[in-house]
Write a protein that holds these residues in place. Structure first.
Motif, PDB file in Angstrom:
ATOM      1  N   HIS A 170       0.947  -1.365   0.022  1.00  0.00           N
ATOM      2  CA  HIS A 170      -0.247   0.185  -0.352  1.00  0.00           C
ATOM      3  C   HIS A 170       0.651   1.055  -0.045  1.00  0.00           C
ATOM      4  O   HIS A 170       0.269   2.547   0.162  1.00  0.00           O
ATOM      5  CB  HIS A 170      -0.720  -0.562   1.656  1.00  0.00           C
ATOM      6  CG  HIS A 170      -1.620  -1.211   1.449  1.00  0.00           C
ATOM      7  ND1 HIS A 170      -2.809  -1.093   0.393  1.00  0.00           N
ATOM      8  CD2 HIS A 170      -2.028  -2.440   1.872  1.00  0.00           C
ATOM      9  CE1 HIS A 170      -3.263  -2.341   0.420  1.00  0.00           C
ATOM     10  NE2 HIS A 170      -2.929  -3.550   1.378  1.00  0.00           N
ATOM     11  N   GLY A 171       2.136   1.428  -0.071  1.00  0.00           N
ATOM     12  CA  GLY A 171       2.938   2.735  -0.491  1.00  0.00           C
ATOM     13  C   GLY A 171       3.227   2.856   0.869  1.00  0.00           C
ATOM     14  O   GLY A 171       3.000   4.217   0.856  1.00  0.00           O
ATOM     15  N   LYS A 172       2.998   2.255   2.112  1.00  0.00           N
ATOM     16  CA  LYS A 172       3.278   2.696   3.427  1.00  0.00           C
ATOM     17  C   LYS A 172       4.585   2.387   3.964  1.00  0.00           C
ATOM     18  O   LYS A 172       4.986   1.807   3.915  1.00  0.00           O
ATOM     19  CB  LYS A 172       1.905   2.794   4.372  1.00  0.00           C
ATOM     20  CG  LYS A 172       0.309   2.457   3.997  1.00  0.00           C
ATOM     21  CD  LYS A 172      -0.671   1.244   5.113  1.00  0.00           C
ATOM     22  CE  LYS A 172      -0.502   2.204   6.300  1.00  0.00           C
ATOM     23  NZ  LYS A 172      -0.902   3.387   6.800  1.00  0.00           N
ATOM     24  N   PRO A 173       4.929   3.741   4.647  1.00  0.00           N
ATOM     25  CA  PRO A 173       6.402   3.908   5.316  1.00  0.00           C
ATOM     26  C   PRO A 173       5.936   3.355   7.181  1.00  0.00           C
ATOM     27  O   PRO A 173       6.793   3.086   6.977  1.00  0.00           O
ATOM     28  CB  PRO A 173       6.361   5.425   4.640  1.00  0.00           C
ATOM     29  CG  PRO A 173       5.136   6.178   5.071  1.00  0.00           C
ATOM     30  CD  PRO A 173       4.796   5.520   4.538  1.00  0.00           C
ATOM     31  N   THR A 174       4.462   3.796   7.466  1.00  0.00           N
ATOM     32  CA  THR A 174       4.505   3.392   8.669  1.00  0.00           C
ATOM     33  C   THR A 174       3.112   2.630   9.168  1.00  0.00           C
ATOM     34  O   THR A 174       2.478   3.321   7.853  1.00  0.00           O
ATOM     35  CB  THR A 174       4.833   4.415   9.266  1.00  0.00           C
ATOM     36  OG1 THR A 174       3.837   5.563   9.333  1.00  0.00           O
ATOM     37  CG2 THR A 174       6.895   4.895   9.273  1.00  0.00           C
ATOM     38  N   PRO A 175       2.471   2.183  10.029  1.00  0.00           N
ATOM     39  CA  PRO A 175       1.702   1.807   9.899  1.00  0.00           C
ATOM     40  C   PRO A 175       1.113   2.308  10.463  1.00  0.00           C
ATOM     41  O   PRO A 175      -0.827   2.753   9.790  1.00  0.00           O
ATOM     42  CB  PRO A 175       1.889   0.731  11.356  1.00  0.00           C
ATOM     43  CG  PRO A 175       3.083   0.104  11.335  1.00  0.00           C
ATOM     44  CD  PRO A 175       3.508   1.646  10.823  1.00  0.00           C
ATOM     45  N   GLN A 176       1.220   3.886  10.954  1.00  0.00           N
ATOM     46  CA  GLN A 176       0.350   4.738  10.848  1.00  0.00           C
ATOM     47  C   GLN A 176       0.251   5.520  10.177  1.00  0.00           C
ATOM     48  O   GLN A 176       1.103   6.014   9.375  1.00  0.00           O
ATOM     49  CB  GLN A 176       0.300   5.462  12.344  1.00  0.00           C
ATOM     50  CG  GLN A 176       2.148   6.235  12.504  1.00  0.00           C
ATOM     51  CD  GLN A 176       2.504   5.383  13.223  1.00  0.00           C
ATOM     52  OE1 GLN A 176       3.400   4.202  12.785  1.00  0.00           O
ATOM     53  NE2 GLN A 176       4.055   6.165  13.180  1.00  0.00           N
ATOM     54  N   PHE A 177      -0.924   6.886   9.975  1.00  0.00           N
ATOM     55  CA  PHE A 177      -0.734   7.631   8.826  1.00  0.00           C
ATOM     56  C   PHE A 177      -1.440   9.315   9.054  1.00  0.00           C
ATOM     57  O   PHE A 177      -2.262   8.739  10.024  1.00  0.00           O
ATOM     58  CB  PHE A 177      -1.555   7.663   7.627  1.00  0.00           C
ATOM     59  CG  PHE A 177      -3.150   6.835   7.509  1.00  0.00           C
ATOM     60  CD1 PHE A 177      -3.370   8.848   7.284  1.00  0.00           C
ATOM     61  CD2 PHE A 177      -3.148   6.113   7.800  1.00  0.00           C
ATOM     62  CE1 PHE A 177      -4.750   8.690   7.853  1.00  0.00           C
ATOM     63  CE2 PHE A 177      -4.914   6.386   7.444  1.00  0.00           C
ATOM     64  CZ  PHE A 177      -5.416   7.496   7.760  1.00  0.00           C
ATOM     65  N   CYS A 178      -0.685   9.746   8.689  1.00  0.00           N
ATOM     66  CA  CYS A 178      -1.240  11.808   9.018  1.00  0.00           C
ATOM     67  C   CYS A 178      -1.254  12.779   7.857  1.00  0.00           C
ATOM     68  O   CYS A 178      -0.584  12.407   6.641  1.00  0.00           O
ATOM     69  CB  CYS A 178      -0.523  12.446  10.116  1.00  0.00           C
ATOM     70  SG  CYS A 178      -1.109  14.124  10.685  1.00  0.00           S
ATOM     71  N   ARG A 179      -1.944  12.653   7.337  1.00  0.00           N
ATOM     72  CA  ARG A 179      -2.586  13.315   6.136  1.00  0.00           C
ATOM     73  C   ARG A 179      -3.499  14.485   6.724  1.00  0.00           C
ATOM     74  O   ARG A 179      -3.429  14.692   7.060  1.00  0.00           O
ATOM     75  CB  ARG A 179      -3.141  12.630   5.523  1.00  0.00           C
ATOM     76  CG  ARG A 179      -3.758  13.597   3.701  1.00  0.00           C
ATOM     77  CD  ARG A 179      -4.272  12.865   3.071  1.00  0.00           C
ATOM     78  NE  ARG A 179      -3.693  11.351   2.375  1.00  0.00           N
ATOM     79  CZ  ARG A 179      -3.121  11.135   0.734  1.00  0.00           C
ATOM     80  NH1 ARG A 179      -2.908  12.679   0.913  1.00  0.00           N
ATOM     81  NH2 ARG A 179      -2.072  10.776   0.517  1.00  0.00           N
TER      82      ARG A 179
END
Length: 591
Positions: A170-179
């Motif tokens: 999914h192209g995620k650098p980390t399990p969490q996200f902030c947008r």
């Protein structure tokens, strides 16, 4: 070709987190690597434009548990087509658009049962299918991990390996996200990262310590006093949300709330919500329940005439349904639509059974940076089996309201005589240690001492109905210390009166002289962590299967023998280990 490359470059420059189908992603070949979750810098998205796009307006599509099955794609294709015009209008109007998936992306079954027993959920094939689907909406997407997203047990040896695949797909650098979806408006997601290593049930939604620390720092650094607004996305809701839950499934199995089995970590989320009023909304899935119940949305405050203050900070909690019909527990097929601006936001339903019709469910207006007013936009549209899905929660009252009718107080001797129990008995009380127990549907349940949300099963109806319950003194010294009510989130405890902490026993008994003492767990809690790690249970099932096969050969039998299991560690109060049998199961029944 030149036009296509220019278009892709434009999309890439506008938002470096733009998620697309893998074929397009391979052309761009961009995966940011950061030590913490990525927040879109201000220069990656124009705040205004010549088209009149507004910096404060935003639109977010929210998808509940997908449980995708490549054999059953029709509902997903229909649902996606219904979202297309919604996103097209939002992009043309203001441009601040995103899609968020709440996890549980794949079916937790074999999709080729004639070939293999391997579960589809959590596999590479599962996450690539989900990435293709989520990337096909034409807007940036975010995804968080649910309790099934690391279930690729045959493909991956460890949770870390499975998580690495999830992030990569999914192209995620980390399990969490902030947008940053709009000016000073953040979308924040936290993932479940434990499955094989779960202490109890593998289906508990566990947010690890690193994510929790990151989240706490984020809400501290983005205060409401500076105009920040945060919308949180997790697979399961936090304890204290007040959302409708499934007692017969998630509550009794200890996988209802985030970090359910850990008392302090489970309560941490609602404590952060109470303290940090920048948290304006919290979306979750997990229960596969529809959005037609009013308690699929809960407000941070209510009119005093309607009951005690719920103490949910400045946050609106929102339950999200499912897209595919075969995954729904109540027949609904619905998604959530979040639309907002500087003045407030709307929570809507996108009904996939009604050609994608949009229904406004609640309107929330900000009265200032720390307060808002919420209004339900329609009456409860639940089916006749409404009560089956609704779990009673005790109400301790407040300065304007007494505890509810189910509350049981201590008598002059310091005991509680609850009386006989049937399936209609509703009662609750506080133990002097602060733990809260209650009776519902013939079961003894433990509730959280602060939020009074259900935690888990103590005694099942099979063992309790027809007996009486009492809480009695059992210690040598009944005058040890007093419970204090100055702990954060303990508001309402004074409604039960001043209670001296003393040693107590919860007793079940009947007229035949049968008496059972309900012993607490080693940590002082009462609810039973009965369901264990799925890896452990799978091994146990294989041992039973092997034992049956062995017994048939060793005993020269054609029919499968009855096989039972025995477990430890405790079966007696004895200080000497002499017996391990369970009467009536692995040993003769007691006379």
């Amino acid at each position: 070709l030149s036009f296509v490359l220019i278009l892709l470059t434009t999309l890439f420059n506008r938002n470096t987190q733009y998620k697309m189908a893998p074929a397009v992603m391979r052309l761009i070949a961009f995966t940011p690597i950061l030590a913490s979750a990525w927040v879109a810098p201000s220069n990656t998205r124009a705040k205004t434009s010549a088209l009149g796009m507004s910096a404060d307006e935003f639109t977010v599509g929210i998808l509940g548990d997908l449980h995708m099955d490549p054999r059953k794609m029709e509902d997903y294709q229909t649902g996606k087509a219904q979202w297309d015009p919604i996103f097209a209008e939002a992009k043309a109007t203001h441009g601040n658009v995103a899609l968020c998936s709440l996890g549980d992306l794949g079916e937790s079954k074999s999709i080729r049962p004639e070939e293999t027993s391997e579960l589809f959920a959590g596999t590479t094939e599962c996450h690539e299918l989900a990435a293709d689907f989520l990337g096909s909406f034409g807007v940036p997407y975010e995804v968080i991990g649910g309790n099934h997203d690391l279930e690729g047990l045959d493909e991956f040896e460890t949770d870390a390996e499975n998580l690495e695949l999830f992030l990569k797909a999914h192209g995620k650098p980390t399990p969490q996200f902030c947008r940053e979806i709009a000016e000073k408006t953040l979308l924040v997601g936290l993932s479940s990262t434990v499955f094989r290593d779960a202490e109890y049930t593998s289906h508990e939604v566990t947010v690890d310590d690193a994510q929790m620390e990151w989240f706490e720092n984020l809400v501290k650094e983005k205060p409401s006093s500076e105009g920040w607004k945060i919308f949180v996305f997790t697979h399961a809701p936090p304890n204290g949300s007040g959302l409708r839950v499934l007692q017969e499934n998630h509550v009794v199995n200890g996988c209802c709330w985030l970090n359910h089995s850990n008392d302090l970590k489970c309560r941490k989320f609602i404590e952060l919500v109470r303290e940090h009023r920048c948290i304006k909304g919290w979306f979750s899935g997990h229960f596969h329940l529809g959005q037609d119940y009013q308690d699929s949305i809960t407000f941070p405050t209510i009119d005093p005439k309607d009951g005690p203050y719920p103490n949910r900070g400045s946050c609106v909690f929102v339950q999200t349904s499912v897209m595919r019909g075969g995954t729904s527990r109540d027949g609904r097929q619905q998604s959530r639509l979040l639309r907002g601006n500087k003045d407030g936001f709307e929570v809507c339903t996108v009904d996939h059974q009604k050609d994608g019709a949009i229904r406004v469910d609640a309107t929330i207006k900000y009265s200032d940076c720390n307060h808002e007013v919420g209004v339900y936009a329609h009456e409860d549209e639940a089916y006749e089996h409404d009560q089956y899905f609704k779990v009673y929660a005790p109400s301790a009252g407040d300065e304007l309201h007494p505890p509810d009718d189910g509350f049981r107080d201590y008598d002059e001797a310091g005991n509680i005589m609850v009386g006989g129990v049937d399936y209609d008995t509703v009662a609750w009380w506080r133990m002097t240690c602060g733990r809260v127990l209650g009776l519902l549907n013939g079961m003894l349940i433990e509730y959280d001492r602060s939020t009074l949300a259900p935690l888990g099963l103590v005694v099942g109806a099979d063992e309790l109905v027809g007996k009486k319950v009492a809480v009695i003194n059992s210690g040598l010294d009944a005058d040890s210390c007093m419970i204090v009510d100055d702990e954060e989130g303990m508001e309402g405890i004074e409604c039960a009166g001043e209670i001296e902490e003393r040693e107590q026993a919860v007793v079940m008994f009947n007229e035949d002289g049968e008496v059972v003492v309900v012993q607490p767990n080693e940590d002082g809690s009462y609810w039973r962590k009965i369901v264990r790690n799925k890896m452990v249970r799978m091994k146990e099932v294989r041992r039973i299967k092997a034992a049956k096969s062995f017994a048939m050969d060793a005993l020269n039998r054609e029919e499968e023998p009855d096989v039972v299991s025995s477990w430890g560690p405790y079966t007696t109060t004895s200080g000497t280990a002499k017996k391990t049998g369970v009467a009536g199961l692995t040993a003769p029944a007691a006379k």
